[in-house]
Write a protein that holds these residues in place. Sequence first.
Motif, PDB file in Angstrom:
ATOM      1  N   THR A   1      36.726  42.096  42.361  1.00 11.03           N
ATOM      2  CA  THR A   1      36.049  42.732  43.798  1.00 11.03           C
ATOM      3  C   THR A   1      34.940  43.333  43.110  1.00 11.03           C
ATOM      4  OG1 THR A   1      37.742  44.963  43.694  1.00 11.03           O
ATOM      5  CG2 THR A   1      38.280  42.882  44.993  1.00 11.03           C
ATOM      6  N   THR A   2      35.205  43.699  41.859  1.00 12.09           N
ATOM      7  CA  THR A   2      33.021  44.288  41.300  1.00 12.09           C
ATOM      8  C   THR A   2      32.510  43.278  40.642  1.00 12.09           C
ATOM      9  OG1 THR A   2      34.759  44.337  38.878  1.00 12.09           O
ATOM     10  CG2 THR A   2      35.031  46.213  40.475  1.00 12.09           C
ATOM     11  N   ASN A   3      31.177  43.898  40.803  1.00 12.59           N
ATOM     12  CA  ASN A   3      30.340  42.657  40.302  1.00 12.59           C
ATOM     13  C   ASN A   3      29.729  42.970  38.965  1.00 12.59           C
ATOM     14  OD1 ASN A   3      30.119  41.141  42.507  1.00 12.59           O
ATOM     15  ND2 ASN A   3      29.149  42.478  44.097  1.00 12.59           N
ATOM     16  N   ASP A   4      30.142  43.996  38.129  1.00 10.19           N
ATOM     17  CA  ASP A   4      30.136  43.145  36.851  1.00 10.19           C
ATOM     18  C   ASP A   4      30.850  42.794  36.229  1.00 10.19           C
ATOM     19  OD1 ASP A   4      32.710  44.520  36.574  1.00 10.19           O
ATOM     20  OD2 ASP A   4      31.779  46.263  37.018  1.00 10.19           O
ATOM     21  N   ASP A   5      30.983  43.380  34.392  1.00 10.56           N
ATOM     22  CA  ASP A   5      31.518  42.794  33.342  1.00 10.56           C
ATOM     23  C   ASP A   5      32.342  42.825  33.283  1.00 10.56           C
ATOM     24  OD1 ASP A   5      29.316  40.425  33.519  1.00 10.56           O
ATOM     25  OD2 ASP A   5      28.391  40.994  32.075  1.00 10.56           O
ATOM     26  N   HIS A   6      33.243  44.086  34.039  1.00  9.94           N
ATOM     27  CA  HIS A   6      34.577  44.618  33.619  1.00  9.94           C
ATOM     28  C   HIS A   6      36.465  43.624  34.083  1.00  9.94           C
ATOM     29  CE1 HIS A   6      31.415  47.895  33.505  1.00  9.94           C
ATOM     30  NE2 HIS A   6      31.880  48.173  32.170  1.00  9.94           N
ATOM     31  N   GLY A   7      36.661  43.756  33.222  1.00 10.24           N
ATOM     32  CA  GLY A   7      38.041  43.198  33.679  1.00 10.24           C
ATOM     33  C   GLY A   7      39.104  43.008  32.700  1.00 10.24           C
ATOM     34  N   ARG A   8      40.024  43.003  32.402  1.00 11.27           N
ATOM     35  CA  ARG A   8      41.161  42.630  31.811  1.00 11.27           C
ATOM     36  C   ARG A   8      42.045  41.162  31.741  1.00 11.27           C
ATOM     37  NH1 ARG A   8      44.747  47.399  30.710  1.00 11.27           N
ATOM     38  NH2 ARG A   8      44.669  46.971  32.940  1.00 11.27           N
ATOM     39  N   GLN A   9      42.278  40.460  31.400  1.00 15.17           N
ATOM     40  CA  GLN A   9      42.402  38.735  31.260  1.00 15.17           C
ATOM     41  C   GLN A   9      44.247  38.919  30.986  1.00 15.17           C
ATOM     42  OE1 GLN A   9      40.183  36.047  31.166  1.00 15.17           O
ATOM     43  NE2 GLN A   9      39.085  37.649  31.613  1.00 15.17           N
ATOM     44  N   PHE A  10      44.362  38.068  32.394  1.00 13.84           N
ATOM     45  CA  PHE A  10      45.451  37.897  32.608  1.00 13.84           C
ATOM     46  C   PHE A  10      46.058  36.555  33.123  1.00 13.84           C
ATOM     47  CE2 PHE A  10      44.868  42.734  33.918  1.00 13.84           C
ATOM     48  CZ  PHE A  10      46.723  43.096  32.921  1.00 13.84           C
ATOM     49  N   ASP A  11      47.500  36.618  32.518  1.00  9.80           N
ATOM     50  CA  ASP A  11      47.904  35.216  33.375  1.00  9.80           C
ATOM     51  C   ASP A  11      49.297  35.073  33.879  1.00  9.80           C
ATOM     52  OD1 ASP A  11      46.112  33.870  31.124  1.00  9.80           O
ATOM     53  OD2 ASP A  11      47.062  34.031  29.346  1.00  9.80           O
ATOM     54  N   PHE A  12      49.593  36.032  34.511  1.00 10.40           N
ATOM     55  CA  PHE A  12      50.819  36.340  35.534  1.00 10.40           C
ATOM     56  C   PHE A  12      50.826  36.688  36.132  1.00 10.40           C
ATOM     57  CE2 PHE A  12      51.884  34.873  31.044  1.00 10.40           C
ATOM     58  CZ  PHE A  12      53.113  33.799  32.191  1.00 10.40           C
ATOM     59  N   LEU A  13      51.835  37.180  37.373  1.00  6.56           N
ATOM     60  CA  LEU A  13      51.691  37.642  39.015  1.00  6.56           C
ATOM     61  C   LEU A  13      52.455  37.807  38.949  1.00  6.56           C
ATOM     62  CD1 LEU A  13      49.545  39.215  40.905  1.00  6.56           C
ATOM     63  CD2 LEU A  13      50.157  37.233  42.099  1.00  6.56           C
ATOM     64  N   HIS A  14      53.283  40.177  39.291  1.00  4.96           N
ATOM     65  CA  HIS A  14      54.092  40.706  39.574  1.00  4.96           C
ATOM     66  C   HIS A  14      54.086  40.438  41.069  1.00  4.96           C
ATOM     67  CE1 HIS A  14      54.325  40.240  35.040  1.00  4.96           C
ATOM     68  NE2 HIS A  14      53.239  41.135  35.464  1.00  4.96           N
ATOM     69  N   LEU A  15      55.263  40.001  41.843  1.00  7.20           N
ATOM     70  CA  LEU A  15      55.490  40.019  42.910  1.00  7.20           C
ATOM     71  C   LEU A  15      56.064  40.354  43.958  1.00  7.20           C
ATOM     72  CD1 LEU A  15      53.236  37.995  45.239  1.00  7.20           C
ATOM     73  CD2 LEU A  15      55.572  37.924  45.282  1.00  7.20           C
ATOM     74  N   SER A  16      56.169  41.045  45.093  1.00  6.02           N
ATOM     75  CA  SER A  16      57.863  41.252  45.114  1.00  6.02           C
ATOM     76  C   SER A  16      57.655  42.035  46.798  1.00  6.02           C
ATOM     77  CB  SER A  16      58.193  43.002  44.961  1.00  6.02           C
ATOM     78  OG  SER A  16      57.508  44.042  44.777  1.00  6.02           O
ATOM     79  N   ILE A  17      57.987  41.906  47.875  1.00  7.72           N
ATOM     80  CA  ILE A  17      58.044  42.326  48.928  1.00  7.72           C
ATOM     81  C   ILE A  17      58.097  43.762  49.556  1.00  7.72           C
ATOM     82  CG2 ILE A  17      59.094  41.597  50.976  1.00  7.72           C
ATOM     83  CD1 ILE A  17      58.254  38.950  49.562  1.00  7.72           C
TER      84      ILE A  17
END
Length: 177
Positions: free
Chosen positions: A123-139
């Motif tokens: 949600t940021t408008n910059d070049d920051h962030g980390r790369q991920f290939d998976f999402l961990h999800l629970s109810i």
Amino acid sequence: MEISMRSRFAAPSARLALAAVAAVAVTATATATATADSRSSTVRACVTKDLTYKVSLKTQAGGYFLVTAKAKSGVTCYLEGVFPSASFGSSADTEVSPAEHAVSERVTLSGSTAAYAGINPKTTNDDHGRQFDFLHLSIAGDETNVVTLALPETATVDRPIATNWHTDPADAVPFSG
């Protein structure tokens, strides 16, 4: 006279025994009916393992992941209208925050009915962030039982947000403005 006295004494005992048997039968029937009614009319809250999940990439609103949840065969349960517990990694800064500030309507899942939540990984408008290939999800409320879902493409993650669960995928677009 002795015979009539015995029949008088026997009659109340027989009536009491008959009344007791009838009371047990009525109670058993009422209990069985109440139990059957509670099974048929009470839908329980979903837990993570009750559902199957699919993640797809959407381009609307700058791009986001749409999570589709459906009840497994034979399961009927509901999701509260809150956002799912999700993260892209194990650190707190990869956990999703709510994109909506109110609770949505409850979503009951059974058969082919689906619930949708949108997750915007950045949600940021910059070049920051980390790369991920998976999402961990629970109810929400069942965070000890997590599923790991492969993302359709690598995501750059920085201050991710998620919508509540909705019955219409159009309501699950996570606007970050």
